[in-house]
Motif scaffolding. Structure first.
Motif, PDB file in Angstrom:
ATOM      1  N   ALA A 182      84.523  32.745  12.927  1.00 43.13           N
ATOM      2  CA  ALA A 182      83.315  32.964  13.715  1.00 43.13           C
ATOM      3  C   ALA A 182      82.996  34.447  13.844  1.00 43.13           C
ATOM      4  CB  ALA A 182      83.482  32.342  15.100  1.00 43.13           C
ATOM      5  N   GLU A 183      84.047  35.276  13.916  1.00 47.90           N
ATOM      6  CA  GLU A 183      83.851  36.712  14.084  1.00 47.90           C
ATOM      7  C   GLU A 183      83.423  37.388  12.786  1.00 47.90           C
ATOM      8  OE1 GLU A 183      86.330  40.731  15.429  1.00 47.90           O
ATOM      9  OE2 GLU A 183      87.210  38.736  15.724  1.00 47.90           O
ATOM     10  N   HIS A 184      84.031  36.988  11.664  1.00 50.47           N
ATOM     11  CA  HIS A 184      83.796  37.680  10.396  1.00 50.47           C
ATOM     12  C   HIS A 184      82.801  36.965   9.478  1.00 50.47           C
ATOM     13  CE1 HIS A 184      86.896  40.656  11.183  1.00 50.47           C
ATOM     14  NE2 HIS A 184      87.678  39.664  11.622  1.00 50.47           N
ATOM     15  N   GLY A 185      82.385  35.770   9.869  1.00 48.80           N
ATOM     16  CA  GLY A 185      81.399  35.040   9.080  1.00 48.80           C
ATOM     17  C   GLY A 185      80.191  34.720   9.932  1.00 48.80           C
ATOM     18  N   SER A 186      79.440  33.720   9.520  1.00 50.69           N
ATOM     19  CA  SER A 186      78.281  33.286  10.304  1.00 50.69           C
ATOM     20  C   SER A 186      78.475  31.828  10.694  1.00 50.69           C
ATOM     21  CB  SER A 186      76.990  33.462   9.500  1.00 50.69           C
ATOM     22  OG  SER A 186      77.052  32.744   8.279  1.00 50.69           O
ATOM     23  N   THR A 187      78.082  31.513  11.915  1.00 51.00           N
ATOM     24  CA  THR A 187      78.214  30.153  12.421  1.00 51.00           C
ATOM     25  C   THR A 187      76.979  29.349  12.026  1.00 51.00           C
ATOM     26  OG1 THR A 187      79.521  30.927  14.309  1.00 51.00           O
ATOM     27  CG2 THR A 187      78.524  28.729  14.477  1.00 51.00           C
ATOM     28  N   ILE A 188      77.175  28.305  11.245  1.00 52.84           N
ATOM     29  CA  ILE A 188      76.063  27.436  10.834  1.00 52.84           C
ATOM     30  C   ILE A 188      75.819  26.363  11.882  1.00 52.84           C
ATOM     31  CG2 ILE A 188      75.282  25.808   9.076  1.00 52.84           C
ATOM     32  CD1 ILE A 188      76.904  27.395   7.043  1.00 52.84           C
ATOM     33  N   GLN A 189      76.897  25.725  12.339  1.00 53.27           N
ATOM     34  CA  GLN A 189      76.788  24.684  13.367  1.00 53.27           C
ATOM     35  C   GLN A 189      78.095  24.676  14.142  1.00 53.27           C
ATOM     36  OE1 GLN A 189      73.997  22.640  13.814  1.00 53.27           O
ATOM     37  NE2 GLN A 189      74.967  21.911  15.684  1.00 53.27           N
ATOM     38  N   LYS A 190      78.033  25.015  15.434  1.00 52.48           N
ATOM     39  CA  LYS A 190      79.253  25.160  16.228  1.00 52.48           C
ATOM     40  C   LYS A 190      79.773  23.832  16.751  1.00 52.48           C
ATOM     41  CE  LYS A 190      81.330  28.050  19.795  1.00 52.48           C
ATOM     42  NZ  LYS A 190      81.107  29.145  20.775  1.00 52.48           N
ATOM     43  N   GLU A 191      78.895  22.879  16.984  1.00 51.44           N
ATOM     44  CA  GLU A 191      79.299  21.573  17.517  1.00 51.44           C
ATOM     45  C   GLU A 191      78.643  20.459  16.706  1.00 51.44           C
ATOM     46  OE1 GLU A 191      81.501  21.020  19.775  1.00 51.44           O
ATOM     47  OE2 GLU A 191      81.803  23.069  20.517  1.00 51.44           O
ATOM     48  N   HIS A 192      79.368  19.357  16.529  1.00 46.02           N
ATOM     49  CA  HIS A 192      78.847  18.154  15.866  1.00 46.02           C
ATOM     50  C   HIS A 192      78.296  18.463  14.469  1.00 46.02           C
ATOM     51  CE1 HIS A 192      79.374  16.237  19.726  1.00 46.02           C
ATOM     52  NE2 HIS A 192      78.548  17.093  20.293  1.00 46.02           N
ATOM     53  N   ALA A 193      78.988  19.323  13.739  1.00 44.51           N
ATOM     54  CA  ALA A 193      78.507  19.713  12.411  1.00 44.51           C
ATOM     55  C   ALA A 193      78.425  18.517  11.464  1.00 44.51           C
ATOM     56  CB  ALA A 193      79.416  20.794  11.819  1.00 44.51           C
ATOM     57  N   VAL A 194      79.454  17.678  11.470  1.00 45.42           N
ATOM     58  CA  VAL A 194      79.453  16.521  10.564  1.00 45.42           C
ATOM     59  C   VAL A 194      78.276  15.605  10.876  1.00 45.42           C
ATOM     60  CG1 VAL A 194      80.687  14.398   9.950  1.00 45.42           C
ATOM     61  CG2 VAL A 194      81.914  16.576  10.053  1.00 45.42           C
ATOM     62  N   GLU A 195      78.086  15.306  12.164  1.00 46.58           N
ATOM     63  CA  GLU A 195      76.995  14.422  12.552  1.00 46.58           C
ATOM     64  C   GLU A 195      75.629  15.023  12.188  1.00 46.58           C
ATOM     65  OE1 GLU A 195      80.438  13.628  15.345  1.00 46.58           O
ATOM     66  OE2 GLU A 195      79.526  15.352  14.363  1.00 46.58           O
ATOM     67  N   GLN A 196      75.469  16.316  12.421  1.00 45.55           N
ATOM     68  CA  GLN A 196      74.189  16.964  12.140  1.00 45.55           C
ATOM     69  C   GLN A 196      73.903  17.006  10.638  1.00 45.55           C
ATOM     70  OE1 GLN A 196      71.812  17.979  14.241  1.00 45.55           O
ATOM     71  NE2 GLN A 196      73.022  17.181  15.947  1.00 45.55           N
ATOM     72  N   PHE A 197      74.925  17.332   9.826  1.00 44.37           N
ATOM     73  CA  PHE A 197      74.730  17.379   8.386  1.00 44.37           C
ATOM     74  C   PHE A 197      74.433  15.985   7.835  1.00 44.37           C
ATOM     75  CE2 PHE A 197      75.763  21.673   8.448  1.00 44.37           C
ATOM     76  CZ  PHE A 197      75.766  22.218   7.181  1.00 44.37           C
ATOM     77  N   MET A 198      75.111  14.973   8.355  1.00 40.02           N
ATOM     78  CA  MET A 198      74.859  13.612   7.881  1.00 40.02           C
ATOM     79  C   MET A 198      73.440  13.175   8.266  1.00 40.02           C
ATOM     80  SD  MET A 198      78.502  11.722   8.609  1.00 40.02           S
ATOM     81  CE  MET A 198      77.902  10.142   8.048  1.00 40.02           C
ATOM     82  N   ARG A 199      72.981  13.620   9.395  1.00 40.24           N
ATOM     83  CA  ARG A 199      71.637  13.235   9.867  1.00 40.24           C
ATOM     84  C   ARG A 199      70.554  13.823   8.974  1.00 40.24           C
ATOM     85  NH1 ARG A 199      69.160  14.825  15.822  1.00 40.24           N
ATOM     86  NH2 ARG A 199      67.070  13.941  15.503  1.00 40.24           N
ATOM     87  N   TYR A 200      70.749  15.076   8.556  1.00 39.24           N
ATOM     88  CA  TYR A 200      69.667  15.771   7.848  1.00 39.24           C
ATOM     89  C   TYR A 200      69.795  15.746   6.324  1.00 39.24           C
ATOM     90  CZ  TYR A 200      68.119  17.579  12.340  1.00 39.24           C
ATOM     91  OH  TYR A 200      67.646  17.686  13.623  1.00 39.24           O
ATOM     92  N   PHE A 201      71.015  15.531   5.816  1.00 42.16           N
ATOM     93  CA  PHE A 201      71.197  15.663   4.375  1.00 42.16           C
ATOM     94  C   PHE A 201      71.604  14.369   3.668  1.00 42.16           C
ATOM     95  CE2 PHE A 201      71.912  19.984   5.996  1.00 42.16           C
ATOM     96  CZ  PHE A 201      70.975  20.668   5.241  1.00 42.16           C
ATOM     97  N   GLN A 202      71.995  13.348   4.426  1.00 46.10           N
ATOM     98  CA  GLN A 202      72.462  12.119   3.768  1.00 46.10           C
ATOM     99  C   GLN A 202      71.362  11.062   3.743  1.00 46.10           C
ATOM    100  OE1 GLN A 202      75.457  12.103   2.247  1.00 46.10           O
ATOM    101  NE2 GLN A 202      75.527  14.233   2.849  1.00 46.10           N
TER     102      GLN A 202
END
Length: 202
Positions: A182-202
């Motif tokens: 989180a400190e050295h990279g960028s946060t794409i989705q901090k919570e419920h990433a799997v659920e959010q990606f499945m919702r928008y990309f599957q």
């Protein structure tokens, strides 16, 4: 059983599922108190001493357990020198087995690999997630996920990890490791990433 001596103080031991079956074990059930774990370690240390000269005399042994392919596992055995009073010559070395990780990290080279990996979770509705997060570090996509441990089926988790490994490198995750991402990279989705990606990309 495949034993590799990584250094004078460290071994990597790869076990197939059939070998774990001999001790009535799977990846999740390996722990300090299990009789099967104790028998397995005794056999591993005997074979390690015979084949590569690895001895734990005068040392404690730290054991890290990671999932392997086809429902097997990989053990990392590291000698830790004792401090304080000298151990009696005939006293057995103490072994400490790390518990199965609470969280896992999947590192994917591309966003497409990360999206395809997330899609595999749809085939495992019996493995609910406590949390999941996605980070981008050095151009790679890092998925951190924590299964609900209560009632978790070890064989099903191993199957999921095996499928995820088709898209990247699966490993244990720790809060410190995630904080570094989180400190050295960028946060794409901090919570419920799997659920959010499945919702928008599957």
């Amino acid at each position: 059983m495949n034993i590799e001596k990584l250094s004078p103080d460290k071994l990597r031991v790869t076990l197939e599922s059939a070998e774990l079956d001999r001790y009535d074990l799977d990846y999740i059930s390996i722990n300090n108190e299990s009789p099967g774990t104790k028998r397995m370690l005794k056999d591993i240390l005997f074979e390690a001493f015979s084949s590569v000269g690895f001895s734990t005399k005068g040392s404690r042994l730290l054991i890290e357990v990671l999932p392997g392919k086809n429902e097997g596992c990989v053990l990392y055995l590291t000698k830790v020198e004792t401090t304080g009073e000298k151990r009696a010559a005939d006293a057995p070395a103490r072994h400490k087995v790390k518990a199965a990780p609470q969280s896992y990290l999947l590192v994917c080279r591309t966003l497409e690999d990360a999206i395809n990996a997330v899609g595999r979770f749809s085939g495992y509705p019996d493995i609910p997630l406590r949390r999941s997060a996605m980070y981008c570090v050095d151009g790679q996509y890092n998925l951190v996920f924590s299964p609900v441990r209560f009632g978790l089926d070890g064989m099903r988790l191993n199957a999921l990890l095996a499928e995820l490994s088709e898209y990247g490198k699966a490993d244990a995750a720790t809060p410190l490791r995630e904080a570094v991402m989180a400190e050295h990279g960028s946060t794409i989705q901090k919570e419920h990433a799997v659920e959010q990606f499945m919702r928008y990309f599957q």
